[in-house]
Design a protein around this motif. Structure first.
Motif, PDB file in Angstrom:
ATOM      1  N   GLN A  80      -1.425  11.383   7.510  1.00  0.00           N
ATOM      2  CA  GLN A  80      -0.660  11.450   8.762  1.00  0.00           C
ATOM      3  C   GLN A  80       0.330  10.301   8.914  1.00  0.00           C
ATOM      4  O   GLN A  80       1.092  10.269   9.873  1.00  0.00           O
ATOM      5  CB  GLN A  80      -1.621  11.419   9.966  1.00  0.00           C
ATOM      6  CG  GLN A  80      -2.654  12.501   9.960  1.00  0.00           C
ATOM      7  CD  GLN A  80      -3.831  12.177  10.876  1.00  0.00           C
ATOM      8  OE1 GLN A  80      -4.085  11.017  11.223  1.00  0.00           O
ATOM      9  NE2 GLN A  80      -4.566  13.197  11.261  1.00  0.00           N
ATOM     10  N   TRP A  81       0.306   9.329   8.002  1.00  0.00           N
ATOM     11  CA  TRP A  81       1.165   8.164   8.149  1.00  0.00           C
ATOM     12  C   TRP A  81       2.630   8.544   7.947  1.00  0.00           C
ATOM     13  O   TRP A  81       2.966   9.270   6.992  1.00  0.00           O
ATOM     14  CB  TRP A  81       0.809   7.088   7.143  1.00  0.00           C
ATOM     15  CG  TRP A  81      -0.528   6.433   7.357  1.00  0.00           C
ATOM     16  CD1 TRP A  81      -1.300   6.468   8.475  1.00  0.00           C
ATOM     17  CD2 TRP A  81      -1.245   5.641   6.406  1.00  0.00           C
ATOM     18  NE1 TRP A  81      -2.445   5.736   8.283  1.00  0.00           N
ATOM     19  CE2 TRP A  81      -2.447   5.214   7.022  1.00  0.00           C
ATOM     20  CE3 TRP A  81      -0.988   5.251   5.092  1.00  0.00           C
ATOM     21  CZ2 TRP A  81      -3.384   4.417   6.377  1.00  0.00           C
ATOM     22  CZ3 TRP A  81      -1.928   4.458   4.455  1.00  0.00           C
ATOM     23  CH2 TRP A  81      -3.101   4.039   5.083  1.00  0.00           C
ATOM     24  N   PRO A  82       3.529   8.036   8.813  1.00  0.00           N
ATOM     25  CA  PRO A  82       4.961   8.263   8.583  1.00  0.00           C
ATOM     26  C   PRO A  82       5.383   7.667   7.238  1.00  0.00           C
ATOM     27  O   PRO A  82       4.870   6.619   6.831  1.00  0.00           O
ATOM     28  CB  PRO A  82       5.634   7.520   9.738  1.00  0.00           C
ATOM     29  CG  PRO A  82       4.570   7.362  10.781  1.00  0.00           C
ATOM     30  CD  PRO A  82       3.263   7.290  10.033  1.00  0.00           C
ATOM     31  N   ALA A  83       6.294   8.332   6.570  1.00  0.00           N
ATOM     32  CA  ALA A  83       6.731   7.899   5.237  1.00  0.00           C
ATOM     33  C   ALA A  83       7.333   6.495   5.250  1.00  0.00           C
ATOM     34  O   ALA A  83       7.274   5.790   4.250  1.00  0.00           O
ATOM     35  CB  ALA A  83       7.739   8.890   4.666  1.00  0.00           C
ATOM     36  N   ASP A  84       7.902   6.077   6.378  1.00  0.00           N
ATOM     37  CA  ASP A  84       8.543   4.761   6.444  1.00  0.00           C
ATOM     38  C   ASP A  84       7.606   3.657   6.939  1.00  0.00           C
ATOM     39  O   ASP A  84       8.043   2.576   7.295  1.00  0.00           O
ATOM     40  CB  ASP A  84       9.785   4.829   7.323  1.00  0.00           C
ATOM     41  CG  ASP A  84       9.464   5.203   8.769  1.00  0.00           C
ATOM     42  OD1 ASP A  84       8.334   5.650   9.056  1.00  0.00           O
ATOM     43  OD2 ASP A  84      10.364   5.054   9.615  1.00  0.00           O
ATOM     44  N   SER A  85       6.293   3.917   6.929  1.00  0.00           N
ATOM     45  CA  SER A  85       5.327   2.912   7.382  1.00  0.00           C
ATOM     46  C   SER A  85       5.332   1.703   6.450  1.00  0.00           C
ATOM     47  O   SER A  85       5.332   1.856   5.233  1.00  0.00           O
ATOM     48  CB  SER A  85       3.918   3.499   7.405  1.00  0.00           C
ATOM     49  OG  SER A  85       3.812   4.521   8.362  1.00  0.00           O
ATOM     50  N   THR A  86       5.334   0.504   7.024  1.00  0.00           N
ATOM     51  CA  THR A  86       5.212  -0.719   6.248  1.00  0.00           C
ATOM     52  C   THR A  86       3.760  -1.154   6.334  1.00  0.00           C
ATOM     53  O   THR A  86       3.354  -1.876   7.232  1.00  0.00           O
ATOM     54  CB  THR A  86       6.142  -1.825   6.791  1.00  0.00           C
ATOM     55  OG1 THR A  86       7.472  -1.308   6.833  1.00  0.00           O
ATOM     56  CG2 THR A  86       6.098  -3.056   5.922  1.00  0.00           C
ATOM     57  N   LEU A  87       2.985  -0.673   5.394  1.00  0.00           N
ATOM     58  CA  LEU A  87       1.549  -0.907   5.391  1.00  0.00           C
ATOM     59  C   LEU A  87       1.230  -2.311   4.896  1.00  0.00           C
ATOM     60  O   LEU A  87       2.003  -2.897   4.137  1.00  0.00           O
ATOM     61  CB  LEU A  87       0.864   0.123   4.487  1.00  0.00           C
ATOM     62  CG  LEU A  87       1.049   1.573   4.905  1.00  0.00           C
ATOM     63  CD1 LEU A  87       0.591   2.492   3.797  1.00  0.00           C
ATOM     64  CD2 LEU A  87       0.291   1.848   6.189  1.00  0.00           C
ATOM     65  N   PRO A  88       0.067  -2.842   5.285  1.00  0.00           N
ATOM     66  CA  PRO A  88      -0.329  -4.149   4.759  1.00  0.00           C
ATOM     67  C   PRO A  88      -0.610  -4.051   3.261  1.00  0.00           C
ATOM     68  O   PRO A  88      -1.129  -3.044   2.782  1.00  0.00           O
ATOM     69  CB  PRO A  88      -1.598  -4.474   5.537  1.00  0.00           C
ATOM     70  CG  PRO A  88      -2.134  -3.144   5.971  1.00  0.00           C
ATOM     71  CD  PRO A  88      -0.934  -2.262   6.178  1.00  0.00           C
ATOM     72  N   THR A  89      -0.254  -5.103   2.543  1.00  0.00           N
ATOM     73  CA  THR A  89      -0.553  -5.158   1.110  1.00  0.00           C
ATOM     74  C   THR A  89      -2.053  -5.400   0.930  1.00  0.00           C
ATOM     75  O   THR A  89      -2.756  -5.791   1.871  1.00  0.00           O
ATOM     76  CB  THR A  89       0.211  -6.301   0.432  1.00  0.00           C
ATOM     77  OG1 THR A  89      -0.261  -7.543   0.963  1.00  0.00           O
ATOM     78  CG2 THR A  89       1.725  -6.165   0.639  1.00  0.00           C
ATOM     79  N   LEU A  90      -2.528  -5.214  -0.294  1.00  0.00           N
ATOM     80  CA  LEU A  90      -3.931  -5.527  -0.577  1.00  0.00           C
ATOM     81  C   LEU A  90      -4.220  -6.999  -0.313  1.00  0.00           C
ATOM     82  O   LEU A  90      -5.278  -7.341   0.228  1.00  0.00           O
ATOM     83  CB  LEU A  90      -4.276  -5.174  -2.025  1.00  0.00           C
ATOM     84  CG  LEU A  90      -4.487  -3.705  -2.330  1.00  0.00           C
ATOM     85  CD1 LEU A  90      -4.770  -3.510  -3.818  1.00  0.00           C
ATOM     86  CD2 LEU A  90      -5.602  -3.116  -1.493  1.00  0.00           C
TER      87      LEU A  90
END
Length: 159
Positions: A80-90
């Motif tokens: 469900q995440w938007p494609a432009d999400s800036t997710l946290p890195t590992l």
């Protein structure tokens, strides 16, 4: 009991972090066939639930980076995440997870037996009314998600 609970929380968290050995950014985002979440989601979810369990029900501020609630809370999925999400890195997730238990201990160790203003009933029907009860249940919760990370690593390593 207080010291024992935090010893257990630290032990479980260290085991979770050890599981990340060999996990790459790419692997962290792959979703095994038949599942709806990734290793990155599992890590973020572990973090947000423990944060909520430790602070929200005592009406204390949560240290929850922007986007974490939308990405990692119960019922969410990378699907469900938007494609432009800036997710946290590992590395960011490891840092957050690595410092969380100590921060919780410093903040609420003296309040573990305090009754929360609004008890919480989990989706499985258990009622929680003190930080000690929330954090004790979190040991099970994190262990369950650790098992999922182990399963994902096995499944994703197959050709």
């Amino acid at each position: 009991m207080d010291q024992f609970l935090f010893t257990q929380l630290k032990f479980v968290r260290n085991q979770t972090l050890k599981l990340l050995e060999g996990v790459t950014e790419e692997l962290a985002d792959r979703i095994p066939d038949g599942f709806r979440n990734s290793i990155r989601w599992q890590l973020g979810h572990i973090y947000v639930v423990q944060e909520r369990f430790a602070f929200q029900y005592l009406e204390l501020p949560l240290h929850r980076p922007e986007g974490f609630k939308e990405w990692f809370e119960f019922g969410t999925s990378p699907l469900q995440w938007p494609a432009d999400s800036t997710l946290p890195t590992l590395d960011e997730l490891k840092q957050l997870l690595g410092s969380q238990v100590e921060r919780i201990q410093e903040t609420i160790a003296h309040r573990l037996e305090e009754k929360v203003p609004q008890p919480y009933t989990t989706s499985t029907g258990i009622s929680l009314s003190s930080p000690q009860e929330f954090l004790s249940l979190n040991l099970y919760h994190e262990g369950m998600h650790m098992s999922m990370i182990k399963v994902y690593k096995i499944l994703l390593a197959r050709p």
